[in-house]
Enzyme design. Sequence first.
Site, PDB file in Angstrom:
ATOM      1  N   ALA A 191       1.237  -1.270  -0.022  1.00  0.00           N
ATOM      2  CA  ALA A 191      -0.134  -0.872  -0.290  1.00  0.00           C
ATOM      3  C   ALA A 191       0.942   1.202  -0.096  1.00  0.00           C
ATOM      4  O   ALA A 191       0.914   2.039   0.439  1.00  0.00           O
ATOM      5  CB  ALA A 191      -1.159   0.051   1.035  1.00  0.00           C
ATOM      6  N   GLY A 192       1.430   1.032  -0.853  1.00  0.00           N
ATOM      7  CA  GLY A 192       2.774   2.490  -0.956  1.00  0.00           C
ATOM      8  C   GLY A 192       2.583   3.754  -2.299  1.00  0.00           C
ATOM      9  O   GLY A 192       0.598   3.249  -2.973  1.00  0.00           O
ATOM     10  N   HIS A 453      -9.363  34.944  -3.997  1.00  0.00           N
ATOM     11  CA  HIS A 453     -10.826  34.192  -3.761  1.00  0.00           C
ATOM     12  C   HIS A 453     -11.598  34.120  -4.715  1.00  0.00           C
ATOM     13  O   HIS A 453     -12.006  34.892  -5.694  1.00  0.00           O
ATOM     14  CB  HIS A 453     -11.421  35.698  -2.531  1.00  0.00           C
ATOM     15  CG  HIS A 453     -12.861  34.831  -2.109  1.00  0.00           C
ATOM     16  ND1 HIS A 453     -12.556  33.476  -1.122  1.00  0.00           N
ATOM     17  CD2 HIS A 453     -13.888  35.128  -2.345  1.00  0.00           C
ATOM     18  CE1 HIS A 453     -13.761  33.022  -1.177  1.00  0.00           C
ATOM     19  NE2 HIS A 453     -14.850  34.253  -1.346  1.00  0.00           N
TER      20      HIS A 453
HETATM   21  P1  NAD Z   1       7.089   2.132  -1.789  1.00  0.00           P
HETATM   22  O1  NAD Z   1       7.917   1.731  -1.301  1.00  0.00           O
HETATM   23  O2  NAD Z   1       6.051   3.571  -2.182  1.00  0.00           O
HETATM   24  O3  NAD Z   1       5.653   1.053  -1.497  1.00  0.00           O
HETATM   25  C1  NAD Z   1       5.728  -0.108  -0.966  1.00  0.00           C
HETATM   26  C2  NAD Z   1       4.665  -0.531   0.068  1.00  0.00           C
HETATM   27  O4  NAD Z   1       5.132  -2.118  -0.042  1.00  0.00           O
HETATM   28  C3  NAD Z   1       5.501  -0.088   1.535  1.00  0.00           C
HETATM   29  O5  NAD Z   1       4.617   0.309   1.848  1.00  0.00           O
HETATM   30  C4  NAD Z   1       6.039  -1.427   1.960  1.00  0.00           C
HETATM   31  O6  NAD Z   1       5.793  -1.692   3.912  1.00  0.00           O
HETATM   32  C5  NAD Z   1       5.256  -2.756   1.155  1.00  0.00           C
HETATM   33  N1  NAD Z   1       5.572  -3.845   1.457  1.00  0.00           N
HETATM   34  C6  NAD Z   1       6.519  -4.645   1.067  1.00  0.00           C
HETATM   35  N2  NAD Z   1       7.006  -4.958   1.370  1.00  0.00           N
HETATM   36  C7  NAD Z   1       5.848  -6.518   1.367  1.00  0.00           C
HETATM   37  C8  NAD Z   1       5.111  -7.417   1.749  1.00  0.00           C
HETATM   38  N3  NAD Z   1       5.969  -8.646   1.107  1.00  0.00           N
HETATM   39  N4  NAD Z   1       3.801  -7.701   1.184  1.00  0.00           N
HETATM   40  C9  NAD Z   1       3.182  -6.092   2.013  1.00  0.00           C
HETATM   41  N5  NAD Z   1       3.573  -5.137   1.995  1.00  0.00           N
HETATM   42  C10 NAD Z   1       4.423  -4.651   1.451  1.00  0.00           C
HETATM   43  O7  NAD Z   1       7.331   1.346  -3.139  1.00  0.00           O
HETATM   44  P2  NAD Z   1       6.366   1.244  -4.701  1.00  0.00           P
HETATM   45  O8  NAD Z   1       4.514   1.677  -4.541  1.00  0.00           O
HETATM   46  O9  NAD Z   1       6.610   0.081  -5.528  1.00  0.00           O
HETATM   47  O10 NAD Z   1       6.802   2.532  -5.433  1.00  0.00           O
HETATM   48  C11 NAD Z   1       8.703   2.765  -5.255  1.00  0.00           C
HETATM   49  C12 NAD Z   1       8.748   3.789  -5.815  1.00  0.00           C
HETATM   50  O11 NAD Z   1       8.130   4.846  -6.874  1.00  0.00           O
HETATM   51  C13 NAD Z   1       7.777   5.037  -4.953  1.00  0.00           C
HETATM   52  O12 NAD Z   1       8.891   4.824  -3.538  1.00  0.00           O
HETATM   53  C14 NAD Z   1       8.444   6.380  -5.440  1.00  0.00           C
HETATM   54  O13 NAD Z   1       9.664   6.839  -5.062  1.00  0.00           O
HETATM   55  C15 NAD Z   1       7.912   6.364  -7.031  1.00  0.00           C
HETATM   56  N6  NAD Z   1       7.104   6.030  -7.083  1.00  0.00           N
HETATM   57  C16 NAD Z   1       6.285   7.858  -7.380  1.00  0.00           C
HETATM   58  C17 NAD Z   1       5.138   7.923  -7.291  1.00  0.00           C
HETATM   59  C18 NAD Z   1       4.863   9.516  -6.766  1.00  0.00           C
HETATM   60  O14 NAD Z   1       5.420  10.930  -7.354  1.00  0.00           O
HETATM   61  N7  NAD Z   1       3.557   9.778  -7.108  1.00  0.00           N
HETATM   62  C19 NAD Z   1       4.099   7.211  -8.235  1.00  0.00           C
HETATM   63  C20 NAD Z   1       4.371   5.665  -7.862  1.00  0.00           C
HETATM   64  C21 NAD Z   1       5.613   5.463  -7.578  1.00  0.00           C
END
Ligand code: NAD
Length: 474
Positions: A191-192, A453
């Site tokens: 949930a990243g 505004h």
């Molecule tokens: P993330 O690091 O944002 O989130 C990964 C999530 O997966 C974390 O919350 C972590 O705790 C969880 N996780 C890890 N291993 C797990 C497991 N085995 N089981 C369940 N949960 C687990 O990584 P992401 O979403 O893959 O994105 C990668 C990177 O790409 C981001 O950190 C960001 O830097 C970049 N990105 C940025 C944007 C933006 O700026 N809007 C959008 C997409 C991606």
Amino acid sequence: MQPEHFDVVVIGAGPGGYVAAIRAAQLGLSTACVDAWVDARGNPSPGGTCLNAGCIPSKALLDSSHHYHNLRHLLPAHGIDAKEITFDLARMQARKNKVVDTLTRGVKGLLRKNRVESITGLATLSQGKRIEVALHGGKGHRILEGKNVILATGSVPIHIEVAPVDGERIVDSEGALAFSTVPERLGIIGAGVIGLELGSVWSRLGSKVTIFESLPDFLPAADRKIASQALQSLTRQGLDIRLGSRVKRARAHSQGVSVDFDDHGGASALEFDRLIVAVGRRANTEGLDPAAAGVLLDEQGRIRTDADCRTDAEGIWAIGDATSGPMLAHKASDEGVAVVERIAGGVGHIDHRLVPWVIYTHPEIAWIGSSEADLTEAGVDFRSGSFPFLANGRALAAGETTGMVRMLSDAATDRILGVHILAANASELIAEASVAMAFDASAEDIARTVHAHPTLAEALHEAALACDNRTIHL
Ligand code: NAD
Ligand code: FAD
């Protein structure tokens, strides 16, 4: 074969590499930019992850799905009823591909106009600052030598053994941007940022989305109050976000994907049509052979650099996702410009404390600077001011009242230390905070700035007033 000489050779044409190459050419440095990315038709496609499989295609789908969702869920409250609303996923995907194509062609044009030598192929480092490029399509090799070399090789998705990506049933973010049908039941691991953005896309288009997150907290890097409101809002939208859930095994079969996981209730299992693995990204150094040039990696496999992006090898620099720091396009680009300006004898500046984050859910989540938790941990005395969009005229008029602005300022000097926003267009609002903080503004400075505004930006003005307990509209 004799090497071709350049002032600067950039490896990678993502937002880090292509921006660095253009800036180098602007500064009068002879520049080559090598990139391995080709599109589905085998044509060079500069722009890296961001343009080809990241920022841009995800935002195209987020916007399309948002329009569809709004037609069904927001517009009736405005007195607008649209009947028989349907969507054509093939057309939606074709539009996304056209947006990507327009931008990657734009980058090609920019590189050409700036007289950057664009080379399509895989670059490998050898001794000194010599680079061997295996040209795309088996067209042989070129040997380049740069007085300076900038490594901008980006990142790739992390794959995990318990959920082997097969590109069909179990996919990473690239596969999830290209679905040709809407999965009825969609599982997501993580949930990243990616899990939430792509989960939003497919949920708006009709998938029943379940997100497994191993951590007990939602978006731990975000402000706690904002994260908690965002979680509520996303849950209301239908995302089933299961915190503290660890996937033990995901197995693809002809009917779908079986996922075994542990959560507070013990061991459970769920069935999905498709599963997205979104557990983070890792620096990409495949094929580069950094060690050959004396470039060292850190313990997480990222190219090791000092604060100015210098690697362990003289004249070789690294920027963007391939090195440490947040994996964000704007961070990569600004590092690229800073490095090139250093090479050209200038100052070269990027303030790594002031890199804004945006998560493009709806409402969007954006922040810059420190969170309350950071400041508490560092023992900094601060005051905070918040303002909810429920009390903002423009938000009410638009029907976009979920969210708030939180501003944190130094208790002694009033200097703004962090701004956190949950709002319909937090991605745009955060720019005001970025500028203010880059100029070391105080909350009082924002409070004394006239804001138009009615605008959502007035919530920033009110949050600044609230730092001094003198908000007007609450
Ligand atoms: P993330 O690091 O944002 O989130 C990964 C999530 O997966 C974390 O919350 C972590 O705790 C969880 N996780 C890890 N291993 C797990 C497991 N085995 N089981 C369940 N949960 C687990 O990584 P992401 O979403 O893959 O994105 C990668 C990177 O790409 C981001 O950190 C960001 O830097 C970049 N990105 C940025 C944007 C933006 O700026 N809007 C959008 C997409 C991606
Ligand atoms: P990349 O964009 O990864 O580019 C690296 C390039 O180098 C690639 O073209 C690669 O083919 C090439 N390359 C690698 N090795 C070699 C080699 N040896 N020889 C030749 N070429 C090579 N960030 C944001 O800021 N905002 C967002 O909204 C956002 N959304 C995203 C959504 C998704 C789904 C994903 C996956 C990422 C998103 N990101 C977002 C992150 C963003 O895409 C990256 O931070 C950014 O692309 C990093 O830029 P970069 O130049 O460092 O590397």
